[in-house]
Design a protein around this motif. Structure first.
Motif, mmCIF file in Angstrom:
data_model
loop_
_atom_site.group_PDB
_atom_site.id
_atom_site.type_symbol
_atom_site.label_atom_id
_atom_site.label_comp_id
_atom_site.label_asym_id
_atom_site.label_seq_id
_atom_site.Cartn_x
_atom_site.Cartn_y
_atom_site.Cartn_z
ATOM 1 N N THR A 31 20.794 4.058 6.027
ATOM 2 C CA THR A 31 19.459 3.567 5.687
ATOM 3 C C THR A 31 19.522 2.055 5.510
ATOM 4 O O THR A 31 20.394 1.547 4.804
ATOM 5 C CB THR A 31 18.948 4.226 4.402
ATOM 6 N N TYR A 48 11.835 -0.209 6.417
ATOM 7 C CA TYR A 48 13.157 0.371 6.347
ATOM 8 C C TYR A 48 13.361 1.445 7.410
ATOM 9 O O TYR A 48 12.393 1.986 7.962
ATOM 10 C CB TYR A 48 13.495 0.888 4.950
ATOM 11 N N ARG A 50 15.984 4.790 8.782
ATOM 12 C CA ARG A 50 17.026 5.779 8.513
ATOM 13 C C ARG A 50 17.532 6.282 9.854
ATOM 14 O O ARG A 50 16.724 6.659 10.711
ATOM 15 C CB ARG A 50 16.522 6.931 7.651
ATOM 16 N N ASP A 97 21.388 8.082 0.756
ATOM 17 C CA ASP A 97 20.247 8.961 0.488
ATOM 18 C C ASP A 97 19.295 8.349 -0.531
ATOM 19 O O ASP A 97 19.596 7.346 -1.155
ATOM 20 C CB ASP A 97 20.753 10.310 -0.056
ATOM 21 N N SER A 98 18.163 8.991 -0.690
ATOM 22 C CA SER A 98 17.257 8.621 -1.778
ATOM 23 C C SER A 98 17.985 8.807 -3.101
ATOM 24 O O SER A 98 18.892 9.616 -3.215
ATOM 25 C CB SER A 98 16.016 9.517 -1.761
ATOM 26 N N GLN A 102 20.918 0.926 -3.462
ATOM 27 C CA GLN A 102 20.877 0.108 -2.269
ATOM 28 C C GLN A 102 21.774 -1.105 -2.528
ATOM 29 O O GLN A 102 21.771 -1.670 -3.622
ATOM 30 C CB GLN A 102 19.450 -0.356 -1.987
ATOM 31 N N ASP B 97 12.913 6.542 -1.034
ATOM 32 C CA ASP B 97 13.793 5.409 -0.783
ATOM 33 C C ASP B 97 13.234 4.113 -1.343
ATOM 34 O O ASP B 97 13.940 3.118 -1.447
ATOM 35 C CB ASP B 97 13.994 5.236 0.723
#
Lengths: 113, 111
Positions: A31, A48, A50, A97-98, A102, B97
């Motif tokens: 991601t 963003y 993925r 992943d979520s 980050q 996210d």
């Protein structure tokens, strides 16, 4: 330590010119995020990806900005034509992943004259 | 990196003291929270995270506390050092996210 790499670190150009910023995410991260940071707005998410597919670009001005991932090791953010209001620091971040951290690069400081 | 806002809250502490940086988050349903540290000219650096099913998590010299009742997050730094001087951001997310960043707090450490 694995790091997100951004180039160039600094860019000064005249308005109307095309600007391309590049990002190499951490190996294995699927991601990739693009943020813009200014004094007034703080950190804003632009777009963003993925697995190289764009998931959300709602934060990005569509008329002049474009983001792509030509391959898993390279993400690009382009501005054409650039304007003085685009002056900011642009950060790339990568993650998995979520609900996982980050990890940010050190940014591209962009000045449009 | 740019520091957020013209009137960034600032916390000044003496070297060796403990620091507590506070953050009020916006969404009571947020389930994941992160603290980042940003030094001048660099990108945000991950410090510690916490999920909503916890109220405390400890790392090396840092502790994050989560109070969901009042939507409050805090970062405690033990024995603050000059190298801790930076802007600190909290961020929240709800099973997505997309991180929502706070406005940041500048920590200044003086000898």
């Amino acid at each position: 330590d694995a790091r997100v790499t951004q180039t160039p670190r600094h860019k000064v150009t005249e308005m109307g010119q095309e600007v391309t910023m590049r990002c190499q995410p951490i190996l294995g991260h699927n991601t990739v995020f693009w943020y813009r940071q200014t004094m007034m707005q703080g950190l804003e998410l632009l777009a963003y990806f993925r697995n190289r597919a764009p998931l959300d670009d709602s934060g990005m001005p569509k008329d002049r900005f474009s983001a792509e991932m030509p391959d898993a090791t390279l993400a690009t953010l382009k501005i054409q034509p650039s304007e003085p209001r685009d002056s900011a620091v642009y950060f790339c971040a990568s993650g998995t992943d979520s609900n996982q951290p980050q990890h940010f690069g050190d940014g591209t400081r962009l000045s449009i004259l | 990196g740019e520091n957020v806002g013209l009137h960034l809250p600032t916390l000044s502490v003496q070297e060796g003291d403990n620091s507590i940086i506070n953050c009020a988050y916006s969404n009571s349903a947020s389930d994941y929270f992160i603290w980042y540290k940003q030094e001048s000219g660099k990108g945000p650096q991950f410090i510690i995270d916490i999920r909503s099913n916890m109220d405390k998590r400890q790392g090396q010299r840092v502790t994050v506390l989560l109070n969901k009742t009042v939507k409050h997050l805090s970062l405690q730094i033990a024995a603050t050092q000059p190298g801790d001087s930076a802007v600190y951001f909290c961020a929240e997310t709800l099973n997505t996210d997309k991180l929502i960043f706070g406005t940041g707090t500048r920590l200044q450490v003086f000898p």
